[in-house]
Design an enzyme around this catalytic site. Structure first.
Site, PDB file in Angstrom:
ATOM      1  N   ARG A 104       0.850  -1.194   0.000  1.00 29.72           N
ATOM      2  CA  ARG A 104       0.000   0.000   0.000  1.00 29.72           C
ATOM      3  C   ARG A 104       0.884   1.242   0.000  1.00 29.72           C
ATOM      4  NH1 ARG A 104      -5.162   1.716   3.314  1.00 29.72           N
ATOM      5  NH2 ARG A 104      -5.646  -0.472   3.356  1.00 29.72           N
ATOM      6  N   THR A 108      -0.739   7.627  -1.232  1.00 28.33           N
ATOM      7  CA  THR A 108      -2.054   7.525  -1.903  1.00 28.33           C
ATOM      8  C   THR A 108      -2.953   6.487  -1.235  1.00 28.33           C
ATOM      9  OG1 THR A 108      -1.301   5.791  -3.392  1.00 28.33           O
ATOM     10  CG2 THR A 108      -0.963   8.057  -4.126  1.00 28.33           C
ATOM     11  N   ASP A 200      -6.510 -10.763  11.230  1.00 28.28           N
ATOM     12  CA  ASP A 200      -5.550 -10.646  10.121  1.00 28.28           C
ATOM     13  C   ASP A 200      -5.220 -12.046   9.601  1.00 28.28           C
ATOM     14  OD1 ASP A 200      -2.998  -8.495   9.249  1.00 28.28           O
ATOM     15  OD2 ASP A 200      -2.900 -10.636   8.774  1.00 28.28           O
ATOM     16  N   ASP A 203      -1.412 -13.015   9.454  1.00 27.85           N
ATOM     17  CA  ASP A 203      -0.834 -13.270  10.786  1.00 27.85           C
ATOM     18  C   ASP A 203      -1.332 -14.595  11.342  1.00 27.85           C
ATOM     19  OD1 ASP A 203       0.761 -11.051  10.905  1.00 27.85           O
ATOM     20  OD2 ASP A 203      -0.677  -9.839  12.012  1.00 27.85           O
TER      21      ASP A 203
HETATM   22  N1  URA Z   1      -7.252  -8.386   5.738  1.00 27.83           N
HETATM   23  C1  URA Z   1      -7.310  -9.266   6.776  1.00 27.83           C
HETATM   24  O1  URA Z   1      -6.426 -10.095   6.933  1.00 27.83           O
HETATM   25  N2  URA Z   1      -8.367  -9.193   7.601  1.00 27.83           N
HETATM   26  C2  URA Z   1      -9.377  -8.308   7.451  1.00 27.83           C
HETATM   27  O2  URA Z   1     -10.327  -8.309   8.247  1.00 27.83           O
HETATM   28  C3  URA Z   1      -9.279  -7.394   6.376  1.00 27.83           C
HETATM   29  C4  URA Z   1      -8.210  -7.462   5.526  1.00 27.83           C
END
Ligand code: URA
Length: 209
Positions: A104, A108, A200, A203
């Protein structure tokens, strides 16, 4: 306009519950994502074309069916998409695997491609782009742009959990791409996480945090 398929198969929903649960550890999380990817691959390949071939069974001659369509390519979006690849390959072992990596841009906030490697016969293949989470849709939209720029014309997108915002954005940006989802959740929160989601995905798959 691309179609949106939400897989409500009981086995998929059951496994998703444990994927979501915070008490599920890395090993089990990874195994469950792998299993759901296999189940989704079974559904996603439902429309694959067949052709008839002549064979000999031990008993008689027979006309039987084999797959006849385009060859498949699987493209995980780095890094969480990697967790879905082996599950799909269990059903489609001859598929080639490309990779696309995006970061990212801090100014921007838009996703920018930093890595791409695709099979050489891009125009000939049907691609399934995979990422466990479709949140804002930014990564999926950019990854699919990256494939199209290199000649891909036949693309599906597959994820475990999607937010309505991401589905709308992806449909708008790539109306030719069908979207396959295990669960359509409520919304995105202010941090861009899907609610209720699973946290996530990268993770939880790789045990990082
Ligand atoms: N990416 C993730 O790993 N979890 C989310 O809730 C949104 C994007």
């Amino acid at each position: 306009m691309g179609k949106v398929y939400v897989f409500d198969h009981p086995l998929i929903q059951h496994k998703l519950t444990y994927i979501r649960d915070t008490s599920t550890g890395t090993k089990e999380f990874r195994e469950l994502v792998d299993e759901v990817a296999t189940l989704m691959a079974f559904e996603i390949t439902r429309d694959m074309p067949l052709e008839e071939v002549e064979i000999n069974t031990p008993v008689s001659k027979a006309t039987s069916k084999v797959l006849s369509g385009k060859k498949l390519g699987i493209v995980p979006i780095l890094r969480a998409g990697i967790g879905m690849v082996d599950g799909i390959l269990k059903l489609i072992p001859a598929a080639k695997v490309g990779h696309v990596g995006l970061y990212r841009d801090p100014e921007t906030l838009m996703p920018v491609e930093y890595y791409i490697k695709l099979p050489s016969d891009v125009e000939e293949r049907e691609f399934i782009v995979v990422d466990p989470m479709l949140a804002t849709g930014g990564s999926a939209i950019e990854a699919i742009h990256s494939l199209k720029k290199r000649g891909a014309v036949n693309i599906k997108f597959m994820c475990l959990i999607a937010a309505p915002e991401g589905v709308d954005a992806l449909k708008e940006a790539h109306p030719d791409v069908d979207i396959y989802i295990a669960a359509l959740d409520e919304k995105l929160n202010d941090h861009g996480y899907i609610v209720p989601g699973l946290g996530d995905a990268g993770d939880r798959l790789f045990g990082t945090k």
